[in-house]
Design a protein around this motif. Structure first.
Motif, PDB file in Angstrom:
ATOM      1  N   PRO A  90       0.802  -1.227   0.000  1.00 19.93           N
ATOM      2  CA  PRO A  90       0.000   0.000   0.000  1.00 19.93           C
ATOM      3  C   PRO A  90       0.836   1.279   0.000  1.00 19.93           C
ATOM      4  O   PRO A  90       0.434   2.286  -0.576  1.00 19.93           O
ATOM      5  N   MET A  91       2.000   1.249   0.631  1.00 21.77           N
ATOM      6  CA  MET A  91       2.845   2.453   0.629  1.00 21.77           C
ATOM      7  C   MET A  91       3.329   2.785  -0.780  1.00 21.77           C
ATOM      8  O   MET A  91       3.491   3.942  -1.138  1.00 21.77           O
ATOM      9  N   SER A  92       3.558   1.775  -1.588  1.00 15.41           N
ATOM     10  CA  SER A  92       3.977   2.031  -2.963  1.00 15.41           C
ATOM     11  C   SER A  92       2.845   2.673  -3.767  1.00 15.41           C
ATOM     12  O   SER A  92       3.082   3.563  -4.579  1.00 15.41           O
ATOM     13  N   TRP A  93       1.606   2.212  -3.538  1.00 12.02           N
ATOM     14  CA  TRP A  93       0.469   2.820  -4.228  1.00 12.02           C
ATOM     15  C   TRP A  93       0.292   4.271  -3.807  1.00 12.02           C
ATOM     16  O   TRP A  93       0.009   5.141  -4.633  1.00 12.02           O
ATOM     17  N   LEU A  94       0.481   4.533  -2.516  1.00  8.90           N
ATOM     18  CA  LEU A  94       0.363   5.902  -2.016  1.00  8.90           C
ATOM     19  C   LEU A  94       1.462   6.782  -2.604  1.00  8.90           C
ATOM     20  O   LEU A  94       1.206   7.934  -2.972  1.00  8.90           O
TER      21      LEU A  94
END
Length: 54
Positions: free
Chosen positions: A6-10
């Protein structure tokens, strides 16, 4: 096939959002608009009288 965290998507969302905002700011403030017609042409257009023939 591994999934993204999820941090990569953010990070991707924020990067593309910042790029979009910078692109629109650059287009808005740094684009030089040319006038459509000169003052002399506008003066000639305003002197034309419209005669309506009913």
């Amino acid at each position: 096939m591994p999934q993204m965290a999820p941090m990569s998507w953010l990070f991707l969302f924020s990067m593309f959002s910042i790029a979009l905002i910078l692109f629109t700011i650059i287009n808005y403030f740094f684009l030089i608009y040319q006038p459509i017609s000169s003052y002399k042409e506008q003066k000639n257009l305003s002197q034309i009288s419209l005669n309506w023939k009913w």
